[in-house]
Design an enzyme around this catalytic site. Structure first.
Site, PDB file in Angstrom:
ATOM      1  N   PHE A 130      15.449  43.105  98.688  1.00  0.00           N
ATOM      2  CA  PHE A 130      16.620  43.536  97.741  1.00  0.00           C
ATOM      3  C   PHE A 130      17.692  42.704  97.642  1.00  0.00           C
ATOM      4  O   PHE A 130      18.411  42.347  98.217  1.00  0.00           O
ATOM      5  CB  PHE A 130      17.236  45.014  98.043  1.00  0.00           C
ATOM      6  N   ASP A 215      19.871  35.721 102.063  1.00  0.00           N
ATOM      7  CA  ASP A 215      20.698  36.688 101.594  1.00  0.00           C
ATOM      8  C   ASP A 215      21.325  37.459 102.776  1.00  0.00           C
ATOM      9  O   ASP A 215      20.608  38.227 103.266  1.00  0.00           O
ATOM     10  CB  ASP A 215      19.811  37.365 100.699  1.00  0.00           C
ATOM     11  N   LYS A 244      29.576  42.179  99.954  1.00  0.00           N
ATOM     12  CA  LYS A 244      29.844  43.551 100.590  1.00  0.00           C
ATOM     13  C   LYS A 244      30.950  43.467 101.456  1.00  0.00           C
ATOM     14  O   LYS A 244      31.969  43.456 101.108  1.00  0.00           O
ATOM     15  CB  LYS A 244      28.520  43.922 101.197  1.00  0.00           C
TER      16      LYS A 244
HETATM   17  C1  LIG Z   1      23.911  44.956  98.128  1.00  0.00           C
HETATM   18  C2  LIG Z   1      23.032  43.976  98.044  1.00  0.00           C
HETATM   19  C3  LIG Z   1      22.832  42.783  97.012  1.00  0.00           C
HETATM   20  C4  LIG Z   1      23.649  43.109  95.709  1.00  0.00           C
HETATM   21  O1  LIG Z   1      24.757  43.084  95.787  1.00  0.00           O
HETATM   22  P1  LIG Z   1      25.810  43.590  94.349  1.00  0.00           P
HETATM   23  O2  LIG Z   1      27.080  43.440  94.888  1.00  0.00           O
HETATM   24  O3  LIG Z   1      25.394  45.056  94.141  1.00  0.00           O
HETATM   25  O4  LIG Z   1      25.204  43.048  93.499  1.00  0.00           O
HETATM   26  C5  LIG Z   1      22.077  41.740  97.435  1.00  0.00           C
HETATM   27  N1  LIG Z   1      21.481  41.521  98.344  1.00  0.00           N
HETATM   28  C6  LIG Z   1      21.517  42.433  99.334  1.00  0.00           C
HETATM   29  C7  LIG Z   1      20.948  42.174 100.702  1.00  0.00           C
HETATM   30  C8  LIG Z   1      22.254  43.571  99.220  1.00  0.00           C
HETATM   31  O5  LIG Z   1      22.446  44.469 100.301  1.00  0.00           O
END
Ligand SMILES: *Cc1c(COP(=O)(O)O)cnc(C)c1O
Length: 396
Positions: A130, A215, A244
């Site tokens: 994700f 990421d 986050k």
């Molecule tokens: C939540 C998340 C995203 C996306 O972040 P948003 O602030 O919702 O755009 C991308 N990568 C990972 C691993 C995430 O957990």
């Protein structure tokens, strides 16, 4: 007219929070919840942390927003602190995780372009990943629920199985720009990359002139007990997306890169109206003041170890439901033997415990990082009680 004023893209549950205090959330009618979801790994200092609240209030009264047309003493100071604490030499601030990943992808493509190899544009990413909801970031996942109906997506992505080094190597070709990977998959079900896999990707990237893009939007920023999760793998990336926890609840993200990897990102190549404005930087610095301290990180590690041990002890008592515990630090997952969404709903509605469902039938435990043993004990009590009176959906 039957559509709701809020576009109905979220299957929202009955919890309607209006106030938060530390590790607790309060609903419209005063219901109290132990919040071990933390806005999905966002509220790392819990709700209403006085230092964060004060920093935001003071900065809002002083200067909230100016354009990136102007010099940014706030951004320079915050970026320098991130550079000092990480592999990175430079930082681009965003407002969200997806934007941080977008910047990472653009930085990687632009690196090869700057090197005179524009054909190296393809990003290799991993199954069940994700990376966000923009067209670029959904192009980097193979999850149909995120992609269906949005095609044509961005070309130049290949998705291969997670933790399968041979498959990653086989996907490399003359057009390969880099690997994009979550060191610990969050939405995918709290799945850590193995040491061999992440180190192997680093080695493959070096051998093939590719970039390693991490990421760490969910697993980074103290969540696992080190500032970033990759520190526990003994490798560093070339580019990293962060969001986050970085704002503790204030919308903020960042793309970090080495000087070499960022060499294509020159004047005019990228931008954001809000990204890294004075208010966002004040929130970010207030969070960093706290979570950047070695003692804070050590405490996350120890609290995580105690929570994990307590979860593991609980499993045999409810082995019709629980299978195993996985994760690192305070990024933990309980793998269930049945659908995790239904059990998350049961914990929430009947036991006032907020957790988050993830892929692979996992219940994610993502508490604020400053919880103490009383919160750990309360979580275990509510989880055990929830497991005792839970009626499996098949049997209901
Ligand atoms: C939540 C998340 C995203 C996306 O972040 P948003 O602030 O919702 O755009 C991308 N990568 C990972 C691993 C995430 O957990």
């Amino acid at each position: 007219m039957t559509i709701t004023p809020l576009m109905p893209v979220y299957p929202r549950c009955g919890v309607r929070p209006v106030r938060g205090e530390g590790a607790y959330l309060f609903g419209e009618n005063g219901e109290r919840y132990l919040d071990f979801a933390s806005g999905i790994a966002v509220n790392i200092l819990g709700h209403g942390h006085p230092a964060l609240v004060k920093a935001i209030a003071d900065q809002a009264a002083t200067l909230m927003h100016v354009s990136n047309l102007y010099g940014s003493p706030q951004g320079e100071r915050f970026a320098q602190r991130l550079v000092d604490k990480t592999f990175a030499d430079t930082v681009f601030f965003t407002n969200s995780g997806a934007e941080a990943v977008e910047c990472a992808i653009k930085t990687a493509r632009r690196y090869h372009y700057a090197n005179g190899q524009p054909e190296k544009h393809r990003i290799i990413s991993f199954s069940n990943a994700f990376h966000g909801r923009t067209l670029g970031t959904i192009s980097a996942t193979n999850q149909p629920k995120m992609r269906d109906g949005f095609e044509p997506l961005l070309p130049g992505f290949t998705v291969v199985p997670f933790n399968d080094l041979a498959a990653a190597e086989a996907a490399i070709g003359p057009d390969a720009a880099g690997f994009l990977i979550e060191p610990i998959q969050g939405e995918g079900g709290i799945l850590p990359a193995t040491q061999e896999f992440l180190r192997g990707l680093r080695k493959l990237a070096d051998e093939h002139g590719m970039l390693l893009i991490l990421d760490e939007v969910q697993c980074g920023y103290a969540r696992t007990g080190t500032f970033f999760a990759h520190e526990q793998y003994g490798i560093t990336p070339d580019i990293m997306a962060v969001a986050k926890g970085i704002g503790g609840g204030f919308p903020l993200g960042a793309c970090l890169a080495t000087e070499e990897a960022a060499k294509g990102m020159v004047f005019g190549t990228h931008g954001s109206t809000y990204g890294g404005n004075p208010l966002a930087c004040a929130a970010g610095e207030a969070v960093l003041d706290i979570v950047g301290e070695p003692a804070f990180l050590e405490n996350v590690k120890q609290t995580g170890a105690r929570l994990r041990q307590a979860l593991e002890q609980m499993i045999p008592n409810h082995d019709h439901l629980f299978e195993s515990v996985r994760g690192m630090g305070l990024m933990l997952g309980i793998k269930l033997k049945s659908d995790s969404r239904a059990f998350v709903g049961h914990l929430r509605d009947k036991h006032g415990l907020l957790t988050v469902a993830a892929g692979d039938n996992v219940v994610r435990i993502l508490p604020p990082l400053n919880i103490d043993d009383s919160h750990v004990a309360e979580c275990i009590e509510r989880l055990s009680a929830g497991a005792r009176d839970y009626v499996l959906p098949e049997a209901a």
